[in-house]
Design a protein around this motif. Structure first.
Motif, PDB file in Angstrom:
ATOM      1  N   ARG A 188       0.867  -1.176   0.000  1.00  0.00           N
ATOM      2  CA  ARG A 188       0.000   0.000   0.000  1.00  0.00           C
ATOM      3  C   ARG A 188       0.908   1.232   0.000  1.00  0.00           C
ATOM      4  NH1 ARG A 188      -5.149   0.036   1.140  1.00  0.00           N
ATOM      5  NH2 ARG A 188      -5.100  -2.065   2.015  1.00  0.00           N
ATOM      6  N   TYR A 228      -4.329   6.209  -7.941  1.00  0.00           N
ATOM      7  CA  TYR A 228      -4.884   5.150  -7.089  1.00  0.00           C
ATOM      8  C   TYR A 228      -6.217   4.694  -7.675  1.00  0.00           C
ATOM      9  CZ  TYR A 228      -7.412   3.058  -3.154  1.00  0.00           C
ATOM     10  OH  TYR A 228      -8.147   2.202  -2.360  1.00  0.00           O
ATOM     11  N   ARG A 253      -9.392   1.671  -7.017  1.00  0.00           N
ATOM     12  CA  ARG A 253      -9.938   0.579  -6.203  1.00  0.00           C
ATOM     13  C   ARG A 253     -11.196   0.082  -6.880  1.00  0.00           C
ATOM     14  NH1 ARG A 253     -13.383  -0.796  -1.788  1.00  0.00           N
ATOM     15  NH2 ARG A 253     -12.214  -1.780  -0.099  1.00  0.00           N
ATOM     16  N   VAL A 286      -9.514  -5.200  -5.838  1.00  0.00           N
ATOM     17  CA  VAL A 286      -8.121  -4.885  -6.174  1.00  0.00           C
ATOM     18  C   VAL A 286      -7.916  -3.388  -5.963  1.00  0.00           C
ATOM     19  CG1 VAL A 286      -6.365  -4.774  -7.991  1.00  0.00           C
ATOM     20  CG2 VAL A 286      -7.913  -6.733  -7.890  1.00  0.00           C
ATOM     21  N   GLU A 287      -6.867  -3.052  -5.231  1.00  0.00           N
ATOM     22  CA  GLU A 287      -6.448  -1.654  -5.094  1.00  0.00           C
ATOM     23  C   GLU A 287      -5.104  -1.523  -5.787  1.00  0.00           C
ATOM     24  OE1 GLU A 287      -7.108   0.315  -1.097  1.00  0.00           O
ATOM     25  OE2 GLU A 287      -7.310  -1.804  -0.574  1.00  0.00           O
ATOM     26  N   MET A 288      -4.981  -0.530  -6.660  1.00  0.00           N
ATOM     27  CA  MET A 288      -3.749  -0.379  -7.430  1.00  0.00           C
ATOM     28  C   MET A 288      -3.152   1.008  -7.206  1.00  0.00           C
ATOM     29  SD  MET A 288      -3.223  -1.979 -11.170  1.00  0.00           S
ATOM     30  CE  MET A 288      -3.491  -3.649 -10.605  1.00  0.00           C
ATOM     31  N   PHE A 309       0.087  -3.222  -5.617  1.00  0.00           N
ATOM     32  CA  PHE A 309      -1.352  -3.461  -5.441  1.00  0.00           C
ATOM     33  C   PHE A 309      -1.630  -4.308  -4.214  1.00  0.00           C
ATOM     34  CE2 PHE A 309       0.355  -6.753  -8.204  1.00  0.00           C
ATOM     35  CZ  PHE A 309      -0.117  -7.912  -7.612  1.00  0.00           C
ATOM     36  N   ALA A 355      -3.436  -9.253 -11.582  1.00  0.00           N
ATOM     37  CA  ALA A 355      -2.917  -7.965 -11.100  1.00  0.00           C
ATOM     38  C   ALA A 355      -1.404  -7.891 -11.310  1.00  0.00           C
ATOM     39  CB  ALA A 355      -3.275  -7.770  -9.632  1.00  0.00           C
ATOM     40  N   ALA A 374      -9.030  -1.733 -12.138  1.00  0.00           N
ATOM     41  CA  ALA A 374      -8.334  -0.990 -11.072  1.00  0.00           C
ATOM     42  C   ALA A 374      -7.221  -0.134 -11.681  1.00  0.00           C
ATOM     43  CB  ALA A 374      -7.768  -1.960 -10.035  1.00  0.00           C
TER      44      ALA A 374
END
Ligand code: FES
Length: 140
Positions: A29, A36, A38, A47-49, A63, A75, A119
Motif C-alpha cells: 500500500r 490510485y 480501487r 483490487v487496489e492499485m 497493489f 494484477a 483498477a
C-alpha cells in the motif's frame, strides 16, 4: 489464495501463470501515489492499485488483492505490462491481453482480469486528475 489445489493444478497451468499467481513482491500500500484505483467485482473481490509516474511514464505499480489466486495472477500481469509504458500506452492493456499473456487463465475467470485492468484504469484516471490538480495528491 488459501484453498487447496487439485492434484493436476501444477500440470494444467503455464509457467507464466504460476509465476504471476504466486508473486507477492508487489503487495504494497503506497502513501500519496500518483494514481490510485480501487475496484470491487460482483464476486466481492477487490483490487487496489497504486501507480507511480515519472516523465509521463509509469515507473512502478503495486497493489493489494483481496480475492482469488487468479486475480493475483492478473494484477501481477497488469503491473508487469504497465511498468515502463507511457500513461497513454497503459490504456491499451486489456483483459484479453492479460489472459493471452497468462495462457491458462480459466475462461470462467476472465472477470478476474477485468477487475485488475479496471483498477489500473481507475488509477490512470486518478493520475490524470492529479496532474491537472496537483494539490489533490496531498489528500490521497
Ligand atoms: Fe472474484 Fe477472481 S473470483 S475476481
Amino acid at each position: 489464495m488459501e484453498e487447496k489445489e487439485p492434484a493436476d493444478f501444477w500440470q494444467k497451468h503455464s509457467l507464466k501463470f504460476l509465476e504471476m499467481a504466486f508473486r507477492t513482491d508487489r503487495h504494497e500500500r503506497v502513501r500519496h501515489p500518483d494514481g490510485y484505483g480501487r475496484r470491487t467485482g460482483e464476486c466481492g473481490d477487490t483490487v487496489e492499485m497504486f501507480i507511480s509516474v515519472r516523465d509521463n511514464h509509469i515507473r512502478s505499480v503495486s497493489f493489494i488483492v483481496n480475492g482469488c489466486m487468479n486475480t493475483n495472477a492478473c494484477a501481477n500481469t497488469v503491473a508487469d505490462m504497465a511498468e515502463g509504458k507511457s500513461r497513454d500506452e497503459a490504456w491499451e492493456i486489456s483483459p484479453e491481453t492479460v489472459a493471452a499473456y497468462l495462457e491458462t487463465l480459466p475462461p470462467d475467470h476472465i472477470h478476474c482480469a477485468e477487475l485488475a485492468v479496471g483498477a489500473l484504469y481507475l488509477a490512470l484516471s486518478d493520475c490524470r486528475d492529479k496532474c491537472r490538480n496537483p494539490w489533490k495528491k496531498m489528500y490521497s
